[in-house]
Design a protein around this motif. Sequence first.
Motif, PDB file in Angstrom:
ATOM      1  N   THR A   1       0.833  -1.200   0.000  1.00 57.33           N
ATOM      2  CA  THR A   1       0.000   0.000   0.000  1.00 57.33           C
ATOM      3  C   THR A   1       0.872   1.257   0.000  1.00 57.33           C
ATOM      4  O   THR A   1       0.599   2.211  -0.732  1.00 57.33           O
ATOM      5  CB  THR A   1      -0.914  -0.012   1.236  1.00 57.33           C
ATOM      6  OG1 THR A   1      -1.583  -1.257   1.288  1.00 57.33           O
ATOM      7  CG2 THR A   1      -1.928   1.105   1.188  1.00 57.33           C
ATOM      8  N   LEU A   2       1.932   1.213   0.816  1.00 58.13           N
ATOM      9  CA  LEU A   2       2.830   2.375   0.883  1.00 58.13           C
ATOM     10  C   LEU A   2       3.496   2.618  -0.474  1.00 58.13           C
ATOM     11  O   LEU A   2       3.549   3.752  -0.966  1.00 58.13           O
ATOM     12  CB  LEU A   2       3.901   2.162   1.959  1.00 58.13           C
ATOM     13  CG  LEU A   2       3.375   2.249   3.409  1.00 58.13           C
ATOM     14  CD1 LEU A   2       4.475   1.877   4.385  1.00 58.13           C
ATOM     15  CD2 LEU A   2       2.849   3.648   3.701  1.00 58.13           C
ATOM     16  N   ILE A   3       3.980   1.506  -1.056  1.00 57.61           N
ATOM     17  CA  ILE A   3       4.664   1.631  -2.355  1.00 57.61           C
ATOM     18  C   ILE A   3       3.689   2.131  -3.409  1.00 57.61           C
ATOM     19  O   ILE A   3       4.005   3.043  -4.188  1.00 57.61           O
ATOM     20  CB  ILE A   3       5.303   0.283  -2.775  1.00 57.61           C
ATOM     21  CG1 ILE A   3       6.461  -0.039  -1.837  1.00 57.61           C
ATOM     22  CG2 ILE A   3       5.785   0.325  -4.218  1.00 57.61           C
ATOM     23  CD1 ILE A   3       7.026  -1.425  -2.001  1.00 57.61           C
ATOM     24  N   SER A   4       2.495   1.537  -3.394  1.00 60.60           N
ATOM     25  CA  SER A   4       1.536   1.947  -4.420  1.00 60.60           C
ATOM     26  C   SER A   4       1.127   3.401  -4.200  1.00 60.60           C
ATOM     27  O   SER A   4       0.890   4.142  -5.158  1.00 60.60           O
ATOM     28  CB  SER A   4       0.322   1.028  -4.425  1.00 60.60           C
ATOM     29  OG  SER A   4      -0.350   1.118  -3.211  1.00 60.60           O
ATOM     30  N   ASN A   5       1.095   3.807  -2.929  1.00 61.21           N
ATOM     31  CA  ASN A   5       0.776   5.204  -2.612  1.00 61.21           C
ATOM     32  C   ASN A   5       1.854   6.127  -3.189  1.00 61.21           C
ATOM     33  O   ASN A   5       1.561   7.134  -3.846  1.00 61.21           O
ATOM     34  CB  ASN A   5       0.674   5.350  -1.091  1.00 61.21           C
ATOM     35  CG  ASN A   5       0.214   6.745  -0.702  1.00 61.21           C
ATOM     36  OD1 ASN A   5      -0.510   7.383  -1.463  1.00 61.21           O
ATOM     37  ND2 ASN A   5       0.616   7.212   0.451  1.00 61.21           N
TER      38      ASN A   5
END
Lengths: 549, 618
Positions: B201-205
Amino acid sequence: MNQSSLFSFFFTSFFFLSLVILPGCTNQEEKEITQKAVSEPVPVLGGIYRAPLRSNPATLDPAYVQNEYGVSIVKQLFDGLVRFDPYLSVLPALAETWQVKEKGKVYRFTLRKNARFHNLEPVTPKDVVFSFNRLLRADPPPAVLPHLLKISGAKEYRAKTLENVPGLEIESDTVFKVRLEESHVPFLTALGMYQAAIVPQKEVIRLGNNFGNHPVGTGPFRFVSWDGGKSVHLKRFEDYYAEPAFLDEIHYKIYPGGQDPLVLADFQNGILDEMAVYGDVREKLANTKKLQWFHRPSLSLFFYGMNLKHPNLANPDLRKALSIAVDRTAFVNQIYKGRFEIARTILPPGMPGYNPLNRMEDNNPDLARRHLNRSSGKTMKDQPELEIVSALQFPRVEKELSMIKDFWAGLGIKLRVKYITDWEKFEAYLRSDSVQLYRYAWFADMPDPDSFLYSLFASESPTNFMKFQDENVDRMLLTARGIVDPVERAKMYQKIEATVIDSAPLIPLFYMSVDRVYQSYVKSVNVSALGAHTMPLNKIWLDKSSRND
Amino acid sequence: MTDSLQKNGLHPEKKYRFISLRYRFILITSIMLMLMLGTLALVLGMLQTRTIRGKIEEQGMAIAKNLAAISIEHLITYNYVALEKLVNQAVKNPEILYVIIHDKEGRVAGYSKRPDLQNKVLSDKVSLTAVEVKEPLISVHSPESGGIPVMDVAVPVYLPGSRDRWGTIRVCLSLELMRQQIRQTLWTILILGSVALAIGTLISNWAAQRVTRPLETLVKATIEAARGNLKQKISIHTRDEVEILASNFSFMIREILAQKQQLENHLKEIKRLQQYAEKILDTMSDGLLAVDMNKIVTAVNPAALAILGIPPGHTVKGRSVLEFFDKNTQFSAYILQSLENPSGPNQREIHLQQGEDTRVLLAGSGVLESDEKNSRQLIFNLNDITALKRLEAQIRQTQRLADLGTMAAGMAHEIRNPLSAIKTYVALLPGKIEKPDFLEKFQRTVPREINRLNTLTEELLELSRPPKYNFRLTDIRKLLTLSIELLETDFKASGIDCQWDIPNELPKVMADADQLEKVFINLMQNGAQAMPNGGVISIHVSCKNTWVVIDFRDTGHGFSAELAQNIFNPFFTTKAKGTGLGLAITHKVISEHGGQIEAKSKKGEGCCFSVSLPGKQA
């Protein structure tokens, strides 16, 4: 969609995914922990265990105890060389170990070094030899005698032609050997029978005939007092060679002649910690909560024995007619509320040698009549009145016998009931020639058909109250004892049973079960198929917290 | 929500749920991760279930077979006590829930921890199946009390080398361990998955932010543009599609700005025109009434209100036009008819009764077309011609009096001349009766003048007589041909060349053939008379719409324009002979046939009489 709603969606999805893939993780674990906590309580020391005795025992000398009341006390006071576990397997007791040599002819026992009598004297091979010798000359002959007679020179010793038994050899302070005349498979098992308990030579000699009133053994409990006909008190033996008993004391309360209502009332009032379940006890206690009910089939048979020597019962056809006329199903259902398995064989299911094909005919009045007609040319009117003797006298027994009367009345046979509630007198009457029919239950002393068939039907057996005599059966019984292969042995006993049944010396009625009820706080009850009276109480403990509830 | 939509530049009427691109990206990544995790958990769970179950089956089978091997002897000897011991020993394994040994008769020989069931026949379905098995059987079932499913392994006990069944061994194993292990695996996946999900989620964010930040700038620019700020400058230098998008957007808003300017100019022009039109409508003397197809008045100007006699200030717009007029009036009928057939003949004189006065309106209508048939409108133009009509009547009256004067003068002249001749002869008669020349002249002149008077009277009667026509469908070509044939001889004698051009296909005309023939002959004779020295008479017939137009052209002396105005008046003639009623009668006949006659000429250039008759389609 703002940020918080997005994350709530995201975590909701994840939560549901978790629900799908991880159903009921936590609940199940909690349940298991609870179950473990309940199933493994820690035993606590202390307390007095109060048990009823439905008859005053004649003696507490294991060599002479004949009934279950005596047995239940003797089992607490005395240990033998071996003992039975709840599955009736042979386990070491006073003998720490043993070796079987010379194809089962020699047994070399090593005694426990820490084994002590209640007088704190150590148990020595001398005491063992003394105990065996004593049994060999005991009269009336104990049930274990036939096995002990297999020891070399034992017969001669019993016949007093020898002053000692050459088959019993002391090797050291703890080791001795038993030499048999021939291989005898049930020998080791027989040493677990209560009669084969080891007694202290010194005390027996000192007390003489009074030993039965002041027994000294090696068991987990020691004798304290016996108020004849009222009570017997035992106390934990602190120097017991194995793990000491949990109970401080055992108080037996004696109810001579049964006195079922009184036993029940005492149990209900908390004066007793256990009682046998019979009659309508279950219904009467139905509303009492937290009781522990125990039911299991036992290696036992309830039957009416017949004195074959009595002129009234000498004819096998008559005996068969009496047996066939009984509707056992109605009998068990109406008198015993269907609690027991009806019996058509002598050996109970579970006893090696049991054969369902050996069953006797049942509830066939026509066949019974045919047998009766064949028995004598007598008309029905001429049939002699038969007598049945019962050691118990209370309404249920009367109802039972009344029902039997009705069955046989159909054959034109009259029945007279005689009650002898004193056990000693009752057994004495059984040994007499005048006994005709008797009400009796047989519990196996050990899980061996020999304890049934030999005890009841061998010519030499002291408990052969039927006075059954058949050379062939005697021979087969002796042969069976020497057969090592259990299957072959079982077959032999099946054959013996078939032969016995053919002459119908008894009327099997039902296989008894062990039905007992215990107060909620009584823990670690484990009754074997030999019956509750054979259960040592050293593992029993009282859960005081539960008692306070 | 609407505010936020507007804020974000979306149209408020469309109820879209706004989810920003970044969150969509994160959402899709997370869902994909969750799906992958779910699939992984499912697959691993299934594989593990299969493996563990296989192991449990093997274990159960091994225990059961082992028990079968060691219990055969006890089964044969019915040693329940030994069997009970076996089962209780076997059940010490925590994975085994219970062990049951059934004897040959199906009774319980040993039931772990349940001595009370010894010697009983179990009647539950699993037991009934188990005691009958001939081969080892594994079944998984849920306990009657519910809970975790258990595995029941049933193995029949046979004597070696024999098919005599001596009993059945049943081992019931808990599948709890399997569940625990699967649960453990799933927990591991869940925990690792949660970490992976969080990191994912962090990376995709982060990735989404990189993509969406320039887009957000662009979105802000579009919102600004939507608010009207078209003069902003967008500078995005991502060297990807977003930059192209931004550049195109910049171009677009510049274009929009230009268009907007143009539109504003147009709008001003439109407003000016609108005001102009409104003024015209308000000030024009003609009434204008617009009605939609549902008869609802959509527009009306003050002149129309005045013409229709509706007091000013009365609400007319939005109401049914029939509310203001009786259905039976001509005006109502006209409006209804026009609405029913908007493309039909649309100009009509309508008499509108207003109190004691009758107004005459010249009404015309036009369709204001629209894409939808129902939103079409009809615009009625109402011209109050009451005064005109009155003036027309007065002029007609004056003209009639003038015509009557002309006619009276003509008639007096026509009558006076013969009468003068007759009077002269009658006055000379007594003195010259004896003279044969006189008598001869008398006999020649007086009857001639009387005849002339008689002819005059007949023609006058003809002119004034109410028409009695016998109208029939008449073939003009045939009639003309007949007429030409009649005069052909005379024309030749007079040196006149008669030429004609008559098409074969002509609409027929509802006409009285005799009267029309007279008209044609009269017109041709007039032409012939205008060419005393010969010439050409040409007859040309043509079709204009539904009209049949017949041109009679001569090469005579012609006449002036003033003459042409009076040429159809009675007693007007240029000839020495003639009553001057021929063309008047011709005009009357043509008029009464619904046609028209027109004379065109220039002095010295011949003349042309053009007769138009309404044709009837076959």
